[in-house]
Design an enzyme around this catalytic site. Structure first.
Site, PDB file in Angstrom:
ATOM      1  N   THR A   1      28.926  30.490  42.073  1.00  0.00           N
ATOM      2  CA  THR A   1      28.838  31.713  41.270  1.00  0.00           C
ATOM      3  C   THR A   1      27.636  31.675  40.345  1.00  0.00           C
ATOM      4  O   THR A   1      27.082  32.719  39.992  1.00  0.00           O
ATOM      5  CB  THR A   1      30.134  31.907  40.465  1.00  0.00           C
ATOM      6  OG1 THR A   1      31.253  31.835  41.356  1.00  0.00           O
ATOM      7  CG2 THR A   1      30.163  33.236  39.740  1.00  0.00           C
TER       8      THR A   1
ATOM      9  N   TYR B   1      33.677  19.044  45.132  1.00  0.00           N
ATOM     10  CA  TYR B   1      33.638  20.460  45.488  1.00  0.00           C
ATOM     11  C   TYR B   1      33.763  20.555  47.006  1.00  0.00           C
ATOM     12  O   TYR B   1      32.778  20.380  47.724  1.00  0.00           O
ATOM     13  CB  TYR B   1      32.326  21.062  44.982  1.00  0.00           C
ATOM     14  CG  TYR B   1      32.178  22.556  45.077  1.00  0.00           C
ATOM     15  CD1 TYR B   1      33.168  23.363  45.631  1.00  0.00           C
ATOM     16  CD2 TYR B   1      31.022  23.174  44.599  1.00  0.00           C
ATOM     17  CE1 TYR B   1      33.013  24.733  45.706  1.00  0.00           C
ATOM     18  CE2 TYR B   1      30.850  24.541  44.682  1.00  0.00           C
ATOM     19  CZ  TYR B   1      31.846  25.321  45.234  1.00  0.00           C
ATOM     20  OH  TYR B   1      31.676  26.676  45.314  1.00  0.00           O
TER      21      TYR B   1
ATOM     22  N   LYS C   1      38.015  20.541  43.882  1.00  0.00           N
ATOM     23  CA  LYS C   1      38.049  22.002  43.882  1.00  0.00           C
ATOM     24  C   LYS C   1      38.090  22.416  45.342  1.00  0.00           C
ATOM     25  O   LYS C   1      37.128  22.219  46.083  1.00  0.00           O
ATOM     26  CB  LYS C   1      36.829  22.616  43.202  1.00  0.00           C
ATOM     27  CG  LYS C   1      36.891  24.142  43.204  1.00  0.00           C
ATOM     28  CD  LYS C   1      35.540  24.787  43.009  1.00  0.00           C
ATOM     29  CE  LYS C   1      35.675  26.302  43.164  1.00  0.00           C
ATOM     30  NZ  LYS C   1      34.359  26.964  43.268  1.00  0.00           N
TER      31      LYS C   1
END
Length: 305
Positions: free
Chosen positions: A53, A141, A169
């Site tokens: 993001t 991640y 995540k």
């Protein structure tokens, strides 16, 4: 390297944008600080800059480091800051990780190199090398759509055996693997949901946090949802709240995600500038669709888009 620090990461961790000036040529530091204050004031439990993001792949090395510094400064200890670390080399990732630690980040979210997929032993070595260079806790991640590294729940859990790698995540639509991680593998690693439309599923299944880009646009709704589902365990109310959050999340997953997030912020009156090329702004008809979803959720009043 000395022993890794432990930190309690819990709740809605907003994956935040990198604000740019109107022409996209430079960081908009004032807008970044406003964004951090707005999210923290809304009750968000943590900030995750320089991830997907945050358009980390579009940042110069100087900008990348500055964004992390700015979010740490803006948070001012009110909530944890988890710095996204992404580089094509181990040395590059280590350098970014050490910098994030030096400026006061609380944890790191590390994505592996994302062009030539690493095999599992190489991934373990990479994470071990980065973790060994710092004392901050690390979130792996897991984003197979970008890295090409597709691991089983058992392999993901095995990453928790690396000293300092405490969390995942899970930005994958593999709900079955997430269910396994949360049901029977929490002794080895803690899994956070990172796939927007699986947020209800992840939290209801026991995820202690969700790294959520949508939360940056609708933080009050996201925090209210967390409080209802995770804290009060009111499933019936949470299901009703989720309907609007799912609709917004589902829309964002159907378009370029960052362009959608930045369009959403503009629509609610909190602009953070454009996406950087080659990404393009959300098309007009898609903006109108998103505006309708935000109005339906009670976030904005009907306005011309």
């Amino acid at each position: 390297m000395s022993q890794h620090k432990k930190i309690q990461l819990r709740g809605i961790l907003a994956a935040v944008t990198t604000p740019f000036t109107a022409d996209g040529s430079a960081l908009d530091e004032a807008a970044l600080r406003r964004q951090a204050d707005r999210l923290i004031d809304a009750g968000i439990h943590g900030l995750v800059p320089t991830g997907t993001t945050g358009e980390f792949t579009s940042l110069t090395d100087q900008e990348y480091r500055r964004v992390i510094e700015l979010y740490v400064e803006a948070a001012a200890g009110r909530v944890p800051v988890v710095a996204g670390i992404g580089s094509m080399t181990t040395d590059g990732a280590v350098s970014l990780a050490r910098h994030a630690e030096s400026v006061g980040a609380d944890a790191l979210m590390v994505v592996p190199p994302f062009y030539d997929p690493l095999d599992f032993p190489t991934l373990q070595r990479f994470l071990g090398d980065v973790a060994g260079a710092v004392t901050l806790p690390i979130i792996y991640y897991n984003v197979p759509g970008a890295t090409g590294i597709r691991l089983t729940a058992a392999e993901l859990a095995e990453l928790g055996d690396i000293e300092g790698v405490d969390y995942i995540k899970n930005t994958s639509d593999d709900a079955v693997a997430l269910a396994e991680l949360l049901a029977v593998r929490t002794d080895r690693i803690k899994a956070f949901n990172g796939w927007d439309t699986l947020t209800f599923f992840g939290i209801a299944s026991g995820a202690e946090a969700s790294v959520w880009g949508t939360a940056g646009v609708v933080p009050e709704l996201a925090v209210e949802f967390w409080n209802t589902l995770a804290e009060r365990k009111d499933l019936a109310t949470a299901r009703e709240q989720w309907k609007h959050l799912w609709a917004i999340s589902d829309f964002l997953e159907s378009v370029n995600y960052v362009a959608g997030i930045k369009a959403g912020l503009e629509l609610i009156g909190e602009p953070v500038g454009p996406v950087r090329a080659p990404l393009q702004p959300l098309a007009a008809e898609k903006r109108e669709q998103l505006a309708g979803l935000l109005v339906a959720a009670g976030v904005t009043k009907p306005v011309a888009v």
